[in-house]
Design an enzyme around this catalytic site. Sequence first.
Site, PDB file in Angstrom:
ATOM      1  N   PHE A  91     -26.990  13.933  -3.974  1.00 27.82           N
ATOM      2  CA  PHE A  91     -27.051  14.569  -5.121  1.00 27.82           C
ATOM      3  C   PHE A  91     -26.386  16.016  -5.320  1.00 27.82           C
ATOM      4  O   PHE A  91     -26.270  16.718  -6.484  1.00 27.82           O
ATOM      5  CB  PHE A  91     -28.601  15.092  -5.336  1.00 27.82           C
ATOM      6  CG  PHE A  91     -29.662  13.905  -5.641  1.00 27.82           C
ATOM      7  CD1 PHE A  91     -29.025  12.402  -5.320  1.00 27.82           C
ATOM      8  CD2 PHE A  91     -30.830  13.889  -6.348  1.00 27.82           C
ATOM      9  CE1 PHE A  91     -29.948  11.546  -5.587  1.00 27.82           C
ATOM     10  CE2 PHE A  91     -31.493  12.861  -6.725  1.00 27.82           C
ATOM     11  CZ  PHE A  91     -31.280  11.521  -6.370  1.00 27.82           C
TER      12      PHE A  91
ATOM     13  N   HIS B 281     -21.447  18.115   6.256  1.00 23.83           N
ATOM     14  CA  HIS B 281     -20.518  17.531   5.126  1.00 23.83           C
ATOM     15  C   HIS B 281     -19.390  18.580   4.688  1.00 23.83           C
ATOM     16  O   HIS B 281     -19.163  19.485   5.133  1.00 23.83           O
ATOM     17  CB  HIS B 281     -21.683  17.778   4.024  1.00 23.83           C
ATOM     18  CG  HIS B 281     -21.040  17.063   2.861  1.00 23.83           C
ATOM     19  ND1 HIS B 281     -20.197  17.499   1.789  1.00 23.83           N
ATOM     20  CD2 HIS B 281     -20.979  15.577   2.390  1.00 23.83           C
ATOM     21  CE1 HIS B 281     -19.752  16.671   0.851  1.00 23.83           C
ATOM     22  NE2 HIS B 281     -20.372  15.546   1.131  1.00 23.83           N
TER      23      HIS B 281
ATOM     24  N   GLU C  81     -14.828  11.064   5.179  1.00 25.18           N
ATOM     25  CA  GLU C  81     -14.566  11.205   3.740  1.00 25.18           C
ATOM     26  C   GLU C  81     -13.210  12.194   3.619  1.00 25.18           C
ATOM     27  O   GLU C  81     -13.413  13.469   4.411  1.00 25.18           O
ATOM     28  CB  GLU C  81     -15.893  12.010   3.135  1.00 25.18           C
ATOM     29  CG  GLU C  81     -17.221  11.285   3.150  1.00 25.18           C
ATOM     30  CD  GLU C  81     -18.048  12.252   2.200  1.00 25.18           C
ATOM     31  OE1 GLU C  81     -18.654  11.449   1.349  1.00 25.18           O
ATOM     32  OE2 GLU C  81     -18.148  13.203   2.436  1.00 25.18           O
TER      33      GLU C  81
ATOM     34  N   ILE D  11     -12.765  13.808  -2.613  1.00 24.17           N
ATOM     35  CA  ILE D  11     -14.059  14.062  -2.820  1.00 24.17           C
ATOM     36  C   ILE D  11     -14.064  14.398  -4.434  1.00 24.17           C
ATOM     37  O   ILE D  11     -13.151  15.440  -4.752  1.00 24.17           O
ATOM     38  CB  ILE D  11     -14.681  14.928  -2.049  1.00 24.17           C
ATOM     39  CG1 ILE D  11     -15.109  14.280  -0.606  1.00 24.17           C
ATOM     40  CG2 ILE D  11     -16.225  15.253  -2.482  1.00 24.17           C
ATOM     41  CD1 ILE D  11     -15.611  15.213   0.253  1.00 24.17           C
TER      42      ILE D  11
ATOM     43  N   GLY E  90     -14.710   9.596  -3.844  1.00 26.66           N
ATOM     44  CA  GLY E  90     -14.052   8.816  -5.109  1.00 26.66           C
ATOM     45  C   GLY E  90     -14.604   7.422  -5.208  1.00 26.66           C
ATOM     46  O   GLY E  90     -13.952   6.880  -6.188  1.00 26.66           O
TER      47      GLY E  90
ATOM     48  N   SER F 294     -20.412  11.858  -7.175  1.00 22.77           N
ATOM     49  CA  SER F 294     -20.153  12.099  -8.688  1.00 22.77           C
ATOM     50  C   SER F 294     -19.970  10.778  -9.298  1.00 22.77           C
ATOM     51  O   SER F 294     -20.525  10.784 -10.565  1.00 22.77           O
ATOM     52  CB  SER F 294     -18.726  12.849  -8.500  1.00 22.77           C
ATOM     53  OG  SER F 294     -18.023  12.030  -8.087  1.00 22.77           O
TER      54      SER F 294
HETATM   55  O1  G3P Z   1     -21.022  13.112   0.145  1.00 25.22           O
HETATM   56  C1  G3P Z   1     -20.573  12.144  -0.670  1.00 25.22           C
HETATM   57  C2  G3P Z   1     -19.448  12.783  -1.252  1.00 25.22           C
HETATM   58  O2  G3P Z   1     -18.794  13.857  -0.690  1.00 25.22           O
HETATM   59  C3  G3P Z   1     -18.591  12.101  -2.081  1.00 25.22           C
HETATM   60  O3  G3P Z   1     -18.453  12.646  -3.284  1.00 25.22           O
HETATM   61  O4  G3P Z   1     -18.230  12.587  -5.652  1.00 25.22           O
HETATM   62  O5  G3P Z   1     -16.332  11.646  -4.392  1.00 25.22           O
HETATM   63  O6  G3P Z   1     -18.637  10.364  -4.717  1.00 25.22           O
HETATM   64  P1  G3P Z   1     -17.805  11.786  -4.568  1.00 25.22           P
END
Ligand code: G3P
Length: 215
Positions: free
Chosen positions: A6, A89, A137, A142, A173, A195
């Site tokens: 979130f 994170h 990640e 991101i 992403g 997102s």
């Molecule tokens: O923790 C998940 C995140 O860092 C990925 O973010 O917005 O690219 O799905 P998003």
Amino acid sequence: MLVINFKTYASATGQKAVDLARICDKVAHEVKVPILIAVQNVDLFRVARQVSIPVLAQHIDPVVYGSHTGHDLAEAILENGAYGVLIDHSEDRVSLDNIKQSIDRAKSVGLLTIVCVDTPKKASQVSKFSPDYIAIEPPELIGGDISVSTAKPEIISDTVAVVNNVPVLCGAGVKSKDDVSKSKELGSKGILIASGVTKANNPEKVIRELVKGFL
Ligand code: G3P
């Protein structure tokens, strides 16, 4: 598994965190894929009492009971309803030493640990601390629209190869069921997403679609 982070999105904060968590909870009970949510630590209590899916904290500090003003204590995270915790994170980086201590503290109270990393090299280092999961990640992807499995597929398989059997998740992403299924083919056991869900007009529809990528 699908882990929905979130973060601090307006659509996933306070009462809206509860509303979104209820949607995740509803879908989770209708599909065969485990769905976990990572909420702001201050929202843990209000969210965890309203849903039965696992709720994760977004941060932990490796402190013990005592004089540590402003820190997030493992025991308090647990008592406020968390099932586990995200550690390191990309938006909340800590030192390698802190990662190890945070894993140890979280495990000492029974919290599931998911440590986020940005490279296979760091994944390898972190795997020695035996977290429950490692999530790869690439920070530059991101929040964007190109998923890790499309832009950097090798980073997933390279991570899986060096973590001594610690299960690997991936994120950044991710937007579609194809992103999910491709990650799975590369050895990922689950997805971390933010997102794609928190900014969606219809998060329920998106979650149902993403889950199909695991099947
Ligand atoms: O923790 C998940 C995140 O860092 C990925 O973010 O917005 O690219 O799905 P998003």
